[in-house]
Design a protein around this motif. Structure first.
Motif, PDB file in Angstrom:
ATOM      1  N   UNK A   9       0.825  -1.212   0.000  1.00  0.00           N
ATOM      2  CA  UNK A   9       0.000   0.000   0.000  1.00  0.00           C
ATOM      3  C   UNK A   9       0.854   1.254   0.000  1.00  0.00           C
ATOM      4  N   UNK A  10       0.242   2.321  -0.522  1.00  0.00           N
ATOM      5  CA  UNK A  10       0.776   3.663  -0.326  1.00  0.00           C
ATOM      6  C   UNK A  10       0.159   4.203   0.959  1.00  0.00           C
ATOM      7  N   UNK A  11       0.973   4.859   1.778  1.00  0.00           N
ATOM      8  CA  UNK A  11       0.473   5.457   3.028  1.00  0.00           C
ATOM      9  C   UNK A  11       0.155   6.930   2.855  1.00  0.00           C
ATOM     10  N   UNK A  12       0.677   7.512   1.791  1.00  0.00           N
ATOM     11  CA  UNK A  12       0.443   8.925   1.487  1.00  0.00           C
ATOM     12  C   UNK A  12       0.916   9.144   0.049  1.00  0.00           C
ATOM     13  N   UNK A  13       0.895  10.387  -0.414  1.00  0.00           N
ATOM     14  CA  UNK A  13       1.243  10.624  -1.818  1.00  0.00           C
ATOM     15  C   UNK A  13       2.743  10.676  -2.079  1.00  0.00           C
ATOM     16  N   UNK A  14       3.564  10.657  -1.020  1.00  0.00           N
ATOM     17  CA  UNK A  14       4.996  10.868  -1.273  1.00  0.00           C
ATOM     18  C   UNK A  14       5.898   9.678  -0.930  1.00  0.00           C
ATOM     19  N   UNK A  15       5.585   8.941   0.105  1.00  0.00           N
ATOM     20  CA  UNK A  15       6.488   7.857   0.503  1.00  0.00           C
ATOM     21  C   UNK A  15       6.364   6.639  -0.413  1.00  0.00           C
ATOM     22  N   UNK A  16       7.374   5.761  -0.334  1.00  0.00           N
ATOM     23  CA  UNK A  16       7.325   4.505  -1.075  1.00  0.00           C
ATOM     24  C   UNK A  16       6.163   3.634  -0.603  1.00  0.00           C
ATOM     25  N   UNK A  17       5.701   2.764  -1.478  1.00  0.00           N
ATOM     26  CA  UNK A  17       4.712   1.761  -1.084  1.00  0.00           C
ATOM     27  C   UNK A  17       5.385   0.739  -0.172  1.00  0.00           C
ATOM     28  N   UNK A  46      -0.256   4.803 -10.476  1.00  0.00           N
ATOM     29  CA  UNK A  46       0.715   5.807 -10.022  1.00  0.00           C
ATOM     30  C   UNK A  46       0.049   7.175  -9.894  1.00  0.00           C
ATOM     31  N   UNK A  47      -0.751   7.536 -10.914  1.00  0.00           N
ATOM     32  CA  UNK A  47      -1.493   8.805 -10.822  1.00  0.00           C
ATOM     33  C   UNK A  47      -2.351   8.832  -9.556  1.00  0.00           C
ATOM     34  N   UNK A  48      -2.992   7.704  -9.246  1.00  0.00           N
ATOM     35  CA  UNK A  48      -3.883   7.660  -8.085  1.00  0.00           C
ATOM     36  C   UNK A  48      -3.125   7.860  -6.783  1.00  0.00           C
ATOM     37  N   UNK A  49      -2.046   7.092  -6.584  1.00  0.00           N
ATOM     38  CA  UNK A  49      -1.349   7.197  -5.295  1.00  0.00           C
ATOM     39  C   UNK A  49      -0.633   8.540  -5.149  1.00  0.00           C
ATOM     40  N   UNK A  50      -0.274   9.166  -6.275  1.00  0.00           N
ATOM     41  CA  UNK A  50       0.380  10.476  -6.193  1.00  0.00           C
ATOM     42  C   UNK A  50      -0.641  11.610  -6.016  1.00  0.00           C
ATOM     43  N   UNK A  51      -1.936  11.254  -6.082  1.00  0.00           N
ATOM     44  CA  UNK A  51      -2.967  12.276  -5.911  1.00  0.00           C
ATOM     45  C   UNK A  51      -3.161  13.158  -7.142  1.00  0.00           C
ATOM     46  N   UNK A  52      -2.651  12.703  -8.285  1.00  0.00           N
ATOM     47  CA  UNK A  52      -2.758  13.516  -9.514  1.00  0.00           C
ATOM     48  C   UNK A  52      -4.206  13.733  -9.928  1.00  0.00           C
ATOM     49  N   UNK A  53      -5.076  12.799  -9.552  1.00  0.00           N
ATOM     50  CA  UNK A  53      -6.474  12.883  -9.987  1.00  0.00           C
ATOM     51  C   UNK A  53      -7.390  13.274  -8.825  1.00  0.00           C
ATOM     52  N   UNK A  54      -6.816  13.906  -7.804  1.00  0.00           N
ATOM     53  CA  UNK A  54      -7.622  14.325  -6.662  1.00  0.00           C
ATOM     54  C   UNK A  54      -7.213  13.585  -5.410  1.00  0.00           C
TER      55      UNK A  54
END
Ligand code: ZN
Ligand code: ZN
Length: 353
Positions: A9-17, A46-54
């Motif tokens: 899992x991703x824990x936030x938009x910046x750290x590694x999974x 990748x777009x999702x976990x980085x928050x690119x789409x909200x």
């Protein structure tokens, strides 16, 4: 009631999974529990976990290109049995009552289909749906697909998103013998578009900026390669394409591609484009009744047809199979466009959290 399974899992938009333990619901009447074996990495993960789409809810387990075996079925399940090789794609539920759902177009459900990861989970209140980078998942039988036994199951995984995303528009615009079809962008989506269009009998032209992709595009089944930065070659190819399927990932100048379309030709966009910074020269459309269109994955019936077609024609994705500890490097390589053509995670390698 729930049970637990290993996931990444991703824990936030910046750290590694990283490894995590998540809950899955116990089986409802029409549920199938799948032991996941392979999960493809889609650029939209990748777009999702980085928050690119909200904004997203975390922790978030991405993954909507899932292949595994049926481990258990609910009492009312009739379409799958324990031991079947199956797949799950981008959507896992829809209203079932709207005109789109009643016409096998669940992907266009009026109420919005439930996404495999990142949506509020109606069957596990207080949770979001968690995706395929995991060892087990529970899915309503209608959204579970049969995987042909003759195909490499790891290389099938990307068909569940990249495959249907390209297959559906090729079918909708009736690609077949006698047609000239361009595929713009030879990446995760584009390489499958070339394979499908070729198998459908069309004359396939790979459209790419990169000379280095020419040889591989021909190997994938393209009849020709058109280097889009070669102005002379572009001019010589004007007015010849019935359909151009654009898998280009972002904002791009469509005008040069629209010039390539024949009378009544269609430029179909499947890449995620937000803001367009290149104005469209509308006279290019008017003069020869050309169209620009969009398409978004496919319904469940068509996704099954895509898998059956792939089985008949021996089509799978070209993949790099990786272990769970390589996922973060793989993300960097996808962003750098350094993969031929899709990463797939061997989910047996997911460690305990
Ligand atoms: Zn995807
Ligand atoms: Zn619906």
């Amino acid at each position: 009631m729930t049970f637990t399974t290993r996931a990444i899992a991703a824990q936030n938009t910046s750290d590694d999974l990283a490894a995590i333990t998540i809950e899955r619901r116990d089986l409802l009447e029409h549920d199938v529990r799948i032991d996941i074996e392979f999960a493809g990495i889609c650029h939209s993960d990748i777009h999702s976990v980085k928050g690119d789409w909200g904004p997203m809810h975390f922790p978030l387990v991405p993954g909507h290109e899932i292949v595994g075996h049926v481990a258990e079925i609910g009492a009312g399940v009739t379409t799958h049995k324990v031991g079947d090789l199956v797949g799950v794609g981008v959507i896992i539920k829809s209203c079932g009552e709207c005109e789109k759902c009643l016409n096998n177009l669940e992907n266009y459900c009026d109420k919005g289909a439930l996404l495999t990861f990142g949506d509020a989970d109606p069957d596990l209140p207080g949770h979001i749906t968690q995706g395929g980078y995991s060892q087990s998942i529970v899915i309503t039988e209608k959204f579970v697909l049969r995987v042909p036994a003759n195909l490499d199951p790891a290389a099938v995984a990307p068909l569940l998103c990249a495959g249907i995303t390209t297959f559906s528009p090729l079918r909708h615009w009736k690609v077949g013998p006698g047609m000239t079809v361009g595929v713009a962008g030879i990446g995760g989506l584009g390489h499958l578009a070339v394979k499908f269009a070729h198998a459908m009998g069309a004359h396939v032209v790979a459209l790419t900026t990169s000379e280095s992709k020419a040889a591989v595009a021909l190997k994938l089944g393209a009849d020709e390669v058109l280097i889009t930065k070669d102005a002379e070659a572009m001019k010589a190819s004007r007015d010849r394409f019935d359909v151009i399927l654009s898998t280009l990932p972002g904002d791009h100048d469509m005008n040069p591609y629209i010039k390539l379309l024949a009378f009544e030709g269609t430029y179909v966009v499947v890449g995620a484009i937000n803001d367009m910074t290149h104005p469209l020269a509308l006279p290019l459309l008017l003069g020869r009744r050309k169209s620009i269109a969009g398409s978004n994955i496919g319904g469940m019936k068509e996704t099954q047809e895509m898998l059956d077609f792939a089985g008949e024609h021996g089509i799978t994705a070209d993949i790099e199979l990786i272990n769970a500890d390589q996922v973060n490097d793989a993300y960097k390589r996808v962003v750098a466009n350094d993969v031929q053509f899709r990463f797939v995670i061997d989910t047996a390698t997911i460690p305990a959290a």
